[in-house]
Design a protein around this motif. Structure first.
Motif, short mmCIF file in Angstrom:
data_model
loop_
_atom_site.label_atom_id
_atom_site.label_comp_id
_atom_site.label_asym_id
_atom_site.label_seq_id
_atom_site.Cartn_x
_atom_site.Cartn_y
_atom_site.Cartn_z
N SER A 162 -4.05 3.09 -11.35
CA SER A 162 -3.63 3.19 -9.96
C SER A 162 -2.50 2.19 -9.72
N PRO A 163 -1.71 2.39 -8.66
CA PRO A 163 -0.64 1.42 -8.36
C PRO A 163 -1.20 0.00 -8.21
N ARG A 164 -2.36 -0.14 -7.59
CA ARG A 164 -2.98 -1.45 -7.42
C ARG A 164 -3.31 -2.07 -8.78
N ASP A 165 -3.96 -1.28 -9.64
CA ASP A 165 -4.32 -1.78 -10.98
C ASP A 165 -3.08 -2.12 -11.79
N ALA A 166 -2.04 -1.32 -11.66
CA ALA A 166 -0.81 -1.58 -12.40
C ALA A 166 -0.18 -2.90 -11.94
N SER A 216 3.85 -1.46 -0.90
CA SER A 216 2.56 -1.27 -1.57
C SER A 216 1.81 -2.59 -1.76
N VAL A 217 2.51 -3.70 -1.76
CA VAL A 217 1.84 -5.00 -1.93
C VAL A 217 0.85 -5.21 -0.80
N TYR A 218 1.32 -5.10 0.43
CA TYR A 218 0.44 -5.39 1.56
C TYR A 218 -0.56 -4.27 1.82
N HIS A 219 -0.25 -3.08 1.34
CA HIS A 219 -1.23 -1.99 1.43
C HIS A 219 -2.41 -2.27 0.50
N HIS A 220 -2.10 -2.67 -0.73
CA HIS A 220 -3.16 -2.91 -1.72
C HIS A 220 -3.72 -4.33 -1.69
N PHE A 221 -2.93 -5.27 -1.17
CA PHE A 221 -3.33 -6.67 -1.14
C PHE A 221 -3.06 -7.24 0.25
N PRO A 222 -3.96 -6.99 1.20
CA PRO A 222 -3.73 -7.47 2.57
C PRO A 222 -3.54 -8.98 2.64
#
Length: 191
Positions: free
Chosen positions: A4-8, A40-46
């Motif tokens: 996933s983008p988060r895992d990547a 995507s940073v703040y989406h996956h890592f608030p």
């Protein structure tokens, strides 16, 4: 299966931290390496960068912890050699550019305390695991814990010296001495 983008982002951040340290790893570097968008940073890592760095250290610690678990299945002296063999591969495959993501995070207490806390917890877990292996191999009581701390301190230092010298010689020397300490007596590496 594709990550996933988060895992990547987590995996790429861990690699960058192992190479450049926590302070030397920017969000931009992670996004570029992972091929992800800034949003995507703040989406996956608030929690932002601090959360991403902590998750990356946790990810790296889990991988290294799995390798440690495999390496420590043998007797005390062989466990040391097996642990060093893991680092030999990492150093050679990265052309001496990659160190320990957990050690790098541990050095970031002032700038990235959350990542440093994950590093502290990880080292304690690893020390517990190695001390248990040493006890199972006949090294009693507090000495098993002291020896586990000594092994990690020596190997982490050796990894740093290997990177500086671009040579495996420091690791080989340290492993030989650690095997003498663990009662293996051979003082030989198992490259």
């Amino acid at each position: 299966m594709t990550a996933s983008p988060r895992d990547a982002m987590i995996a790429h951040a861990a690699l960058l931290i192992a190479r450049d340290g926590v302070a030397g790893t920017s969000i931009g570097d992670v996004l570029t390496a992972a091929g992800a968008s800034r949003g995507s940073v703040y989406h996956h890592f608030p929690g932002g960068r601090a959360e991403l760095m902590s998750e990356a250290v946790r990810f790296g610690a889990e991988i290294l912890g799995e390798r440690l678990a495999e390496a420590s299945l043998a007797g005390p002296g062989e466990a040391v050699a097996n642990l060093a063999a893991v680092w030999r591969r990492v150093l050679v495959e990265s052309d001496f550019r990659t160190g320990c993501v957990v050690a790098e995070a541990g050095n970031a207490r002032e700038t990235d305390p959350a990542a440093a806390e994950v590093a502290d917890e990880s080292f304690l877990r690893w020390e517990d695991r190695l001390a248990a292996r040493f006890r199972a191999g006949g090294i009693e009581g507090e000495r098993s814990r002291a020896l586990a701390v000594t092994v990690f301190a020596a190997i982490e230092g050796a990894v740093m010296l290997c990177r500086v010298h671009r040579s495996l010689d420091p690791l080989d020397r340290v492993v030989g001495e650690l095997q003498l300490l663990t009662g293996d007596g051979a003082g030989q590496t198992h490259g």
